[in-house]
Design an enzyme around this catalytic site. Structure first.
Site, PDB file in Angstrom:
ATOM      1  N   HIS B  54      38.802  52.681  48.168  1.00 22.62           N
ATOM      2  CA  HIS B  54      39.098  51.261  48.093  1.00 22.62           C
ATOM      3  C   HIS B  54      40.377  50.983  47.295  1.00 22.62           C
ATOM      4  O   HIS B  54      41.202  50.155  47.672  1.00 22.62           O
ATOM      5  CB  HIS B  54      37.905  50.568  47.440  1.00 22.62           C
ATOM      6  CG  HIS B  54      37.998  49.094  47.438  1.00 22.62           C
ATOM      7  ND1 HIS B  54      37.857  48.345  48.577  1.00 22.62           N
ATOM      8  CD2 HIS B  54      38.227  48.221  46.427  1.00 22.62           C
ATOM      9  CE1 HIS B  54      37.989  47.080  48.277  1.00 22.62           C
ATOM     10  NE2 HIS B  54      38.214  46.966  46.979  1.00 22.62           N
ATOM     11  N   HIS B 103      35.718  41.525  52.457  1.00 21.58           N
ATOM     12  CA  HIS B 103      34.589  41.647  51.536  1.00 21.58           C
ATOM     13  C   HIS B 103      33.353  41.887  52.387  1.00 21.58           C
ATOM     14  O   HIS B 103      32.370  41.146  52.316  1.00 21.58           O
ATOM     15  CB  HIS B 103      34.449  40.401  50.651  1.00 21.58           C
ATOM     16  CG  HIS B 103      34.177  40.740  49.226  1.00 21.58           C
ATOM     17  ND1 HIS B 103      33.378  40.012  48.407  1.00 21.58           N
ATOM     18  CD2 HIS B 103      34.607  41.766  48.462  1.00 21.58           C
ATOM     19  CE1 HIS B 103      33.332  40.564  47.202  1.00 21.58           C
ATOM     20  NE2 HIS B 103      34.069  41.632  47.212  1.00 21.58           N
ATOM     21  N   SER B 552      39.596  48.380  55.193  1.00 20.42           N
ATOM     22  CA  SER B 552      38.160  48.470  54.938  1.00 20.42           C
ATOM     23  C   SER B 552      37.584  49.566  55.820  1.00 20.42           C
ATOM     24  O   SER B 552      37.477  49.399  57.033  1.00 20.42           O
ATOM     25  CB  SER B 552      37.493  47.131  55.237  1.00 20.42           C
ATOM     26  OG  SER B 552      36.085  47.276  55.188  1.00 20.42           O
TER      27      SER B 552
END
Ligand SMILES: Nc1ncnc2c1ncn2[C@@H]1O[C@H](COP(=O)(O)OP(=O)(O)O)[C@@H](O)[C@H]1O
Ligand SMILES: [Mg+2]
Lengths: 81, 749, 225, 81
Positions: B54, B103, B552
């Protein structure tokens, strides 16, 4: 340190759409036997000192002026055991 | 007892739980090599989060480089990739900064809080560039609309975005809602924020000037999102048992709103030397990155970090992802002014350290040194992987399964209504009406326009009002990308670029959020590499640089990954918002024209999906030269005032574009098609747009198209209460509306 | 005389800049008022803008009503100072008991942002004198807690005294009697859920400029005074 | 008819912005002596029948799946006297 609980509920004559939505959803989710649901607020107030009468009086004033809107809500104040 | 540097040096063989923190043996060995000893628990905390996928982009870095190496020349680019967000010059001394971020996983675990804190995080990125955040957008992907978990996830996500964004006073000016069973268990929540600032006021994440103070301000630090850190705190060094550490972060939008106003006042008072938001990896990230980009050293007393939960251990403080926190570097003489502004806004601020020139990041706890590292080794020199790639085993078969074999419908009217009422094409008002689109009173276009548009005006005290505007759109089609990730990424860019151009704004720059499965799966990695290559090539052809973005990975359940889903955001600029082109048919008696060429392209189309549940073949061709010419026509025509309305063609083709154009203001139209009606109505060929032009301006407009070699086909005229395709179908606008509006409310209440 | 309209900013207020722009658009002076000051700066009228003061935590407007500035504003309003509260401003006025009743969670349980048709019921306020009685207007609404409730007696009194200022045409939130806005008995204090300040320019905000009437009303009232 | 009370509070380790905002505001409103406030929800569930063990079990299931979000909240169920 003591904890005082203030429960705040809408007055019975005020429509509670959140409670109603829950009550309506229950049968769909397989729950039966519930006649009504009402949703309110619960406050846990941690006091710095003991929950003596003076402190409770303060919390009652707090509930009356801030935590509840007495135009539409009722409240109760009690010491948590 | 807390592990410290002295102890670490004396106990070189003490086993450390690096594997539990997601670190590989060779990564751990590198840490030992860098430090010349084993890391302390706190140091391990820092390296493990900073070297995570990340934060370090270790699997994607080698590919993302192309965004820089292939970047087109652009005078507009003021700050490129690598900062918290890119910054572009939009004229008149103004600059815009924008970025999109995911997210996803937190929004699956706790939809409301996950999505809310997603908005909060991207807003802080924009703030940290010195800008005032002025709008947000949200690109969402959910499992099938009728799947059970979608009923849990979608309302929560929308409520989270709504409650957080609305409370910040940021208009929501656009986004996407797409349903596909491939996202069940892995919904995508990509949030975009855009901010404005004066060109000469850009702030950077840097900590220069030995002696300058390091200030942590905003919310206090709690045990948020540190499930992993308790491994460290409990397993090895702590005998006292640890409280439960939640993986869920809860947002406090009110604190964030105070932070925004506080930061802007701090910037105006010129008391900030460098600034960084605290996102993933919290204090670890902010301190290592600030120090690495500054004079190189920093000393921090971790005991000074204000805690919400006094039982937190240093390792946990370092890894905590508590929201609504910022870190600033401030000259000692400015500390009183800094503190006074924070007090005005009720924002707690604490000096926790100081910039040094030692080249080391040194942290103490209870007077002992628990961290002593070269900050760049954590922030910049993380591992880099060239992961193996392999074209997916079924790719050739998938591409060979062309949609030609699918039955063509006999009743095109029914097909139009079926598509228009399908969850992906139905009205998104159930979602967008929960978002404030008016706050700040600068919203020129928001839903259901192709792009959001904002006037650049009265953003900061004393700034001259302007007529200038910016436009933004996000797009991404996972089905296209599944069929061909290279083309799919290009088509995502092309659509967002086209959506900006149809409003009359000139596309300027790009942000992107690349949502993929596991990088450890070579087939996913192939999709990723192809998508990045496609996007970088397309950006070069279209002349729009990538300014930043987010990757992501691990969006998969077991071995099943989501469709590769590159979501692309494009920002454009318009000199005078009065020249903006509204979406759809605005009034009767206008000529309706189709720009661009139509071929029979049904691979990955909405029709194949809705009517046949089919995904196969190849996506529409991405003709970037044609996109570029189309945009040039649209932008010039808007500037000349030739366009009354426009709408891009995308999912569902011309039929859906016509229907949506009628729905915009309730104005019907009558059109005729020359070739095969099914292809004409439902093909999804790219580089096309539907425009309306006053009859007297049509010749001039047609000439403009000819000059740019953009095909322009007159289809008919606006008017009436129905959409009529001569000899093919007729539907009243009322029926279109009922079909379009009913779907989401019926599904979600 | 130049009309000076004070615009209050609480922590979490959002629409203060928008309100100031609307005030300036009609030629009045917008005077920023800060919640923590004990000073109304001698303004001729006060606008309480919308937003999420104190995050709308606890109840919308519940914490703001204790602001130092409110200690100045409440007596001034009782003495006739024209005050308009929109959205969160309306909620604060109810919490401060300058207006009767309360605003509760929308019946739909969803926040709603939409262009809302409304009817102006009374022009006998300093904020609505520029409208025609019964005039239909469109203003944006954007709120999660806008359902107006009051006791049966209060409602009857509001109706009897002509204190309903604007009514929804197509009730978006379950408000009793379709009430979108009310005034106090004296008429100087008005609260409404819709946002006139978002409907004052052609190009931006809602697709109407009907909000201007609230600002031209107060200007007219103050200049005529 | 019996009434069952379900109290739902955020887990102690979870941030409670509402409670914090109230606690921060109290001194300014002239209330002192409060160390902390936490805000939660209170549901009043009216049963059609008696609050026997079976009914309570139903309410507990309801609390677990609908009234509380157990990712971030704890709940207690009790009969109202
Ligand atoms: N999640 C969302 N948030 C905000 N706006 C959205 C969202 N989803 C869709 N919209 C808006 O709704 C409108 C219609 O969406 P869509 O049909 O996906 O547009 P398009 O087909 O042009 O991509 C657009 O203005 C879009 O920005
Ligand atoms: Mg579009």
């Amino acid at each position: 340190m003591a904890r005082v609980i203030v429960d705040v509920m809408l007055k019975p004559e005020i429509l509670d759409p959140q409670g109603q939505a829950i009550a309506r959803a229950l049968p769909r989710l397989g729950f039966s036997g519930v006649a009504a649901v009402r949703q309110g607020k619960r406050f846990e107030v941690e006091l710095e000192g003991p929950a003596d009468e003076a402190a409770l009086e303060e919390v009652r004033k707090m509930a009356e002026t801030l935590l509840a809107n007495t135009v539409i809500e009722d409240y109760t104040v009690r010491v948590d055991q | 007892m807390t592990d410290n540097v002295e102890r670490a040096a004396g106990t070189p063989d003490e086993p450390m739980p690096f594997a539990e923190l997601g670190m590989k043996q060779d990564e751990y060995d590198r840490v030992k090599e860098i430090l010349g000893r084993r890391p302390t628990g706190s140091e391990l905390a820092i390296y493990s989060v900073m070297w995570s996928e990340h934060c370090s982009y270790k699997s994607s870095k080698v590919h993302l480089k192309q965004f820089a190496t292939k970047a087109p020349k652009s005078d507009a680019l003021l700050v490129g990739m690598g900062e918290n967000a890119g910054v572009v010059d939009i004229g008149d001394g103004w600059a815009a900064t924008f970025k999109i971020e995911s997210h996803n996983h937190p929004s699956y675990v706790e939809p409301h809080q996950g999505a809310a804190t997603g908005v909060g995080g991207i807003v802080r990125d924009i703030m940290s560039m010195g800008a005032r955040p002025i709008a947000v957008m949200d690109a969402l992907r959910f499992g099938g609309a009728d799947q059970n978990d979608t009923r849990r996830v979608l309302p929560g996500v929308v409520e989270g975005i709504s409650s957080y964004g609305n409370c910040l006073g940021l208009p929501n000016i656009g986004g996407e809602v797409v349903f596909d069973p491939c996202y069940i268990g892995n919904p995508l929540v990509n949030a975009l924020c855009v901010g404005l600032l004066r060109k000469d006021q850009i702030k950077l994440a840097t900590a220069p000037g030995p002696g300058n103070k390091v200030v942590l301000f905003g919310a206090s630090t709690g045990p948020d999102g540190i499930g992993g850190a308790s491994v460290l705190a409990s397993a090895t060094f702590e005998d006292e048992s640890q409280a439960k550490r939640p993986a869920v972060q809860v947002g406090d939008p009110f604190m964030e709103k105070l932070l925004i106003e506080c930061c802007l006042e701090l910037y105006a008072a010129d008391v900030v030397v460098g600034i960084q938001d605290l996102g993933a990896a919290g204090v670890s990230c902010a301190t290592t990155e600030l120090a690495a980009k500054g004079t190189g050293g920093m000393s921090v007393d971790l005991n000074l970090v204000p805690l919400r939960d006094p039982s937190l251990r240093p390792e946990e403080i370092l890894m905590s992802e508590s929201q609504e926190r910022m870190m600033a570097v401030v000259r000692p003489s400015d500390i009183p002014a800094f503190t006074a502004i924070c007090e005005k806004w009720d924002v707690p601020a604490t000096v926790i350290g100081e910039v040094t020139d030692t080249g080391r990041l040194v942290m103490t706890w209870d007077g002992e040194v628990i961290v002593d590292i070269p900050p760049g080794t954590a922030a910049d020199d993380g591992p880099v992987y060239e992961r193996p790639l392999r074209e997916p085993a079924g790719q050739a078969a998938l591409n060979a399964d062309v949609p030609d074999r699918l039955d063509r419908p006999a009743d095109l009217r029914a097909t139009l209504l079926e598509l228009l009422g399908s969850p992906n094409l139905a009205s998104k008002e159930w979602v967008t009406s929960q978002y404030d689109r008016y706050v700040r009173s600068n919203t020129v276009l928001a839903q259901p326009a192709d792009a959001g548009m904002l006037r650049v005006s009265e953003v900061m005290a004393g700034a001259e009002p302007t007529t200038r505007g910016i436009a933004l759109a996000t797009d991404g089609n996972g089905r296209y990308a599944k069929l061909d990730p290279y083309a799919g990424a290009q088509l995502a860019l092309a659509e967002a670029y086209r959506n900006v151009a149809v409003t009359g704004a000139r596309p300027l720059a790009v942000t992107n959020c690349l949502n993929f499965g596991s990088p450890e799966d070579p087939e996913v990695m192939w999709q990723f590499a192809e998508a990045v290559r496609g996007l970088a090539d397309a950006c070069r052809t279209l002349g729009v640089p990538v300014t930043g973005g987010n990757v992501s990975f691990y969006n998969q359940t077991g071995a099943t990954a989501i469709h590769p889903t590159p979501v692309v955001g494009v920002l454009g600029v318009i000199d005078d918002v009065a020249r903006r082109v509204p979406t759809g048919f605005t009034t009767e008696g206008l000529r309706v024209a189709l720009l661009g060429e139509t071929a029979a392209e049904f691979g990955g189309s909405e029709w194949a999906h809705v009517a046949h549940g089919h995904l196969g073949g190849l996506p529409p061709q991405a003709d970037l030269e044609a996109e570029r010419s189309l945009a040039a026509v649209l932008v010039s025509a808007a500037a000349e005032g030739l366009l009354e309305g426009s709408h891009d063609l995308s999912d569902g083709g011309l039929a859906v574009a016509l229907a949506e154009s009628c729905l915009a203001r309730g104005v019907g139209a009558s059109v005729s098609l020359t070739d095969d009606a099914f292809t004409g109505l439902f093909s999804e060929s790219a580089a096309r747009a539907l425009v309306t032009v006053r009859p007297e301006a049509f010749d001039r407009f047609a000439k403009l198209c000819a000059d740019h070699e953009v095909p322009c086909y007159g289809l008919g005229a606006t008017g009436g209460a129905s959409l009529v395709v001569e000899g093919v179908l007729e539907v009243t606008v009322a029926e279109l509306r009922e079909t379009h509006a009913g779907t989401l409310p019926a599904l979600f209440g | 005389m130049s009309a000076r309209v004070g615009i209050v900013t609480f922590p979490g207020t959002l629409d203060d800049q928008d309100a100031a722009r609307a005030v300036r658009l009609v030629g009045a002076e917008a005077v920023p008022l800060w919640h923590a000051d004990h000073d109304l700066k001698g303004v001729d009228a006060v606008f309480l803008p919308g937003g999420f003061s104190y995050g709308d935590y606890l109840r919308c407007g519940a914490i703001s009503r204790f602001a130092p500035l409110m200690r100045e504003l409440v007596p001034a309003a009782r003495q006739g100072l024209p005050v308009l509260g929109t959205c969160n401003g309306f909620q604060i006025l109810c919490e401060a008991h300058l207006l009767p009743g309360a605003l509760t969670r929308n019946a739909s349980l969803h926040y709603v942002c939409r262009d809302q048709r409304l009817k102006v019921e009374t022009t006998a306020t300093p904020w609505t004198n520029a409208f025609a009685a019964g005039q239909e207007i469109v203003l944006p609404i954007k709120h999660g807690e806008g359902r107006y409730v009051a006791s049966a007696d209060t409602l009857a009194a509001l109706e009897a005294n002509g204190q309903v200022v604007v009514r929804y045409l197509g009730n978006p939130n379950g408000s009793l009697n379709d009430i979108a806005g009310i005034r106090n008995e004296a008429g100087n204090v008005v609260g409404l859920m819709p946002h006139p300040e978002h409907a004052v320019e052609d190009l931006v905000g809602a697709p109407s400029t009907d909000g201007l009437g609230f600002f031209t009303s107060i200007l007219k009232k103050l200049v005529d005074a």
